[in-house]
Design an enzyme around this catalytic site. Sequence first.
Site, PDB file in Angstrom:
ATOM      1  N   ASP A 171       0.834  -1.198   0.000  1.00  0.00           N
ATOM      2  CA  ASP A 171       0.000   0.000   0.000  1.00  0.00           C
ATOM      3  C   ASP A 171       0.871   1.250   0.000  1.00  0.00           C
ATOM      4  O   ASP A 171       0.543   2.239  -0.634  1.00  0.00           O
ATOM      5  CB  ASP A 171      -0.957   0.014   1.196  1.00  0.00           C
TER       6      ASP A 171
ATOM      7  N   ASP B  36       4.470   2.079   9.201  1.00  0.00           N
ATOM      8  CA  ASP B  36       4.474   0.722   9.748  1.00  0.00           C
ATOM      9  C   ASP B  36       3.309  -0.069   9.170  1.00  0.00           C
ATOM     10  O   ASP B  36       2.380  -0.448   9.857  1.00  0.00           O
ATOM     11  CB  ASP B  36       4.368   0.777  11.277  1.00  0.00           C
ATOM     12  N   GLU B  37       3.357  -0.275   7.870  1.00  0.00           N
ATOM     13  CA  GLU B  37       2.279  -1.004   7.207  1.00  0.00           C
ATOM     14  C   GLU B  37       2.917  -1.817   6.088  1.00  0.00           C
ATOM     15  O   GLU B  37       3.252  -2.974   6.297  1.00  0.00           O
ATOM     16  CB  GLU B  37       1.216  -0.031   6.692  1.00  0.00           C
TER      17      GLU B  37
ATOM     18  N   HIS C 163       1.115   6.250  -2.347  1.00  0.00           N
ATOM     19  CA  HIS C 163       0.016   5.304  -2.232  1.00  0.00           C
ATOM     20  C   HIS C 163      -0.635   5.187  -3.605  1.00  0.00           C
ATOM     21  O   HIS C 163      -1.226   6.148  -4.088  1.00  0.00           O
ATOM     22  CB  HIS C 163      -0.997   5.895  -1.243  1.00  0.00           C
TER      23      HIS C 163
ATOM     24  N   GLU D  93      -2.121   9.298  -0.553  1.00  0.00           N
ATOM     25  CA  GLU D  93      -3.207   8.478  -0.011  1.00  0.00           C
ATOM     26  C   GLU D  93      -4.516   9.272   0.048  1.00  0.00           C
ATOM     27  O   GLU D  93      -5.590   8.741  -0.190  1.00  0.00           O
ATOM     28  CB  GLU D  93      -2.826   8.022   1.405  1.00  0.00           C
TER      29      GLU D  93
HETATM   30  C1  BGC Z   1      -4.027   1.063   3.825  1.00  0.00           C
HETATM   31  C2  BGC Z   1      -4.910   1.064   2.622  1.00  0.00           C
HETATM   32  C3  BGC Z   1      -5.810  -0.102   2.789  1.00  0.00           C
HETATM   33  C4  BGC Z   1      -6.671   0.246   3.985  1.00  0.00           C
HETATM   34  C5  BGC Z   1      -7.817  -0.609   4.240  1.00  0.00           C
HETATM   35  C6  BGC Z   1      -4.892   1.370   4.995  1.00  0.00           C
HETATM   36  O1  BGC Z   1      -4.219   1.559   6.149  1.00  0.00           O
HETATM   37  O2  BGC Z   1      -2.962   1.903   3.706  1.00  0.00           O
HETATM   38  O3  BGC Z   1      -4.356   1.357   1.449  1.00  0.00           O
HETATM   39  O4  BGC Z   1      -6.482  -0.559   1.709  1.00  0.00           O
HETATM   40  O5  BGC Z   1      -5.910   0.441   5.123  1.00  0.00           O
HETATM   41  O6  BGC Z   1      -8.862   0.152   3.989  1.00  0.00           O
END
Ligand code: BGC
Length: 940
Positions: A493, A498-499, A815, A793
């Site tokens: 994403d 931290d993802e 994003h 985003e």
């Molecule tokens: C992510 C998104 C993801 C979403 C779920 C977020 O934290 O960065 O891109 O699809 O969570 O809705």
Amino acid sequence: MITLFILLFYQPARAVSTDLKPVHLRTEYKTNPVVDAAKPRLSWELTSATRGQLQTAYQIMVASSPALLAANKADFWNSAKQAGSATHQIEYAGKPLPARAVCFWKVRSWDKTGQPGAWSAPARWEMGLLDKADWKAEWIGNDLTALGKGKTYHLPPAPFFRKETNLKGPIKRARLYVTSLGLYEFQINGKRVGNDHFVPGWTDYNKRVYYQTYEVTSHLKAGKNALGAIVAEGWYAGYLGYALLIGNPVVKSFYGDVPLLKAQLEVEYGTGERETIATDQTWKTTHGPILEADILNGETYNANLEFEKWSETGYVDTKWKNSTVYPDKPERKLEVYPGNQIQVFQELKPKTVTLKSGGRYLFDLGQNFAGVVRLHVKGHKGDTIRLKFGEMLFPNGEIMTENLRKARATDTYILKGAKDGETWTPKFTYHGFQYVEATGFKTAPGLDAITGIVLSSATPLAGSFETDNPLINKLYQNIVWTQRSNYFDIPTDCPQRDERLAWTGDAQAYVKSATFNNDIAAFFTKWLVDLNDAQRADHAYPLYAPAPNVRKTDTYSPGWSESGIVCPYIIYKTYGDTRVIRKFWPNMVAYLAFMQAKSKGEFVYKERSFEDISPKGGYGDWLSVGKKTPPDLLASLYYGYTASLMAEMARAIDKPDEAVYYEGVFDQIKQAFLKQYTDETGKFKTNQAAYGDGEGYVIEGKSGFDGHTQTAYANAIYMHMLTPEHTQKAGNWLMDLIKENDHKLATGFLGLKPLLPALSSTGNSQEAYRLLLSTEYPSWGFEVVNGANTIWERWNSYIKGKGFENNSGMNSFNHYAFGSVNEWLFGNAAGIKVGEAGYKTVTIRPEIASEGINSVKATYHSINGMIESGWKKSGSNLTVQITIPVNTSATVFIPTTQPATVLESAKSLKTNPAILVNEFKDGYLQLEIGSGKYQFTSQN
Ligand code: BGC
């Protein structure tokens, strides 16, 4: 149609042979790769100067040596002359290939007149280790977990491994097969092996792990040789996602605690004798300069602890201990990495370096990206340089790092004091950033102190897009940079906070857009395995894949889970890949059955059908602006859409009964949808009261749900959920809503992708252009005028003069989801649309902007070859430039108000045997053409 074509262009066979020549030979989507498919798929492209050229037959030869191949002694496989136009997805059908077999191959094609062309240049592939029994190497490790103490982050040092070996005589060939649970870097005689980073990649390590194969003959010599490896926790044992942020009971080590290495060097001597040197407990191990190495949190390096020449012969390793052997998991598969490895894409020099208060230096690399920096510094032993990474600056010029949340994203280097300076690049971490804040420099650093290293999965470049409007060109570059930053072993994403998870909703919304920029066939071949490995026990596809348990309540969501159907479909459609359908067919069928059960036999999801998941209703039209589309309405549309894709895919793999079945399901869903979500005039509605005050639903759910939204109509049109009559009505309502909204979009992740395509297909392409060209919030242009060099985003992630909002929550500047407009740029503005799967046929139907853009040029390197579409307006003249690759036929729509004025290369169409003129309709003159370059002109 195709037969008609052949007949039209048939010319009597001439004595001279044809210029038709196969080029760009690939195996499993790659050039000269190592593979482990029993029947690798071969492909080529064709070149010829003749217009309308086609392949009518081909012959493939595969031999065990270049000499045999040159002599046409195809000891592995001689396909003989095969009639047909296929140039890709051709399965090897020769002798069974043993592990390590090297296969040399060539191909020739017969043209439309039945003349054989020249043989291609030879290409090759090599078989990897096919079976666990081929592996002599053991998993070895060095448990350093006890050293990983820290207040917030428990990061142990990275173990080093080494082994010396005596090789006997002249070496004919050598291969290194290597993998790890965690990340590794391998060295032979002091030299790094290969150019790949973040190997072996992220998978569900409980189910499978990939290995890499390197040709290392030139690394070795007769006599003593040294092998060395460094291993880090990586995705296997390091921190993942937002586990720490949300207080998950487990924050790291989702697959295991101790990173492990498995490697074997196979040497073949001139005598034919073979020898294997494999990891076992005799490999010596210790830890040293890499004090910490974590993907999210950064790397810490103490150069004073370096072992000089540790991976060379003669290094005294008496203080190192033996490795520990760890048991294998019998169910864990070991396979060849099917994707494109992460490699260095480019280096970036800083634009500026600025002194900040407290001796901090701020470097601006001029571009937001994913990667690391190389540090070059001269100083004293013990001096410590600390590097922090940020995507943006606060208006006061300070680096913004709040949006990293719990990702520490800090690299630290402790100098040894080398008199000519020292250079360091971290190996096992990466960051998403444009700015670097450095502390610890004792004298002012120059611009050469820091070099940006851009890392990305090496997906081959496939497309280009350019207009005469700088705003749109910048937008396109931003899309490309964002894809580059996030196609990082998996489609993440975002690369900074931290993802960094492969969220399935983002992936499915963007996958088609991605195909135009890069060849993502191999990349998705890999990720679709991750996605199916992560399919849940209830058969729903997950929210992200791989799917470590970073939050207990993360389950599935409509709009996200459909990635399991949409992505294979797009890969099939783009590359003609039916293997991907066959491979995951049972999983996809099971998913549809799950969705069917969820609809309780009603073929539609009524309001509140997904109350049981978190967030309630699922993520819906995530990050939309304004009135919210009911998640159940959207889920119903997706249900219909996936049923229709299943039907098409069933036909592609010769399952006509299942195709009929899914067509029936699609029909029932369409009817049930109409009944549930439209009023008597066909206008979309919902029972708002059912949602109460929206409490617990996706963010901003409280602003109320409404069926009459841009997102609802755009999706219904895009997904062919309505009759032609209702489609037009929906198009009109969509238009009304946009006008009511002051010509602004209001869509989120799920509504954005279909928005412009839906406008175009209902006769409103000028409105699509208006949205595209807007610079007001919310729009792509708004991001560009606010300084974006990647896709954000949120539309308002940053506003000049106003600053940021939501940094500590979600505010990524890299994003790709809103970059899904790329699909429209290529598919509508340039008008390139796939027809038969694999661009066997293509439609070129450019949409001409009435204002704001006077020219568009797109190139797209399809699996069938190069496609080009461009248009240029000057006064009342329009020029349309088109290239169609050999063996491809195109239906072309030339925009004109006066069809009689249309010429090709200044000649009348009627006299042009390469062009078949069809009807004039809706402002387009429709033509059929074959391969070649064409320049059409028209008066308007
Ligand atoms: C992510 C998104 C993801 C979403 C779920 C977020 O934290 O960065 O891109 O699809 O969570 O809705």
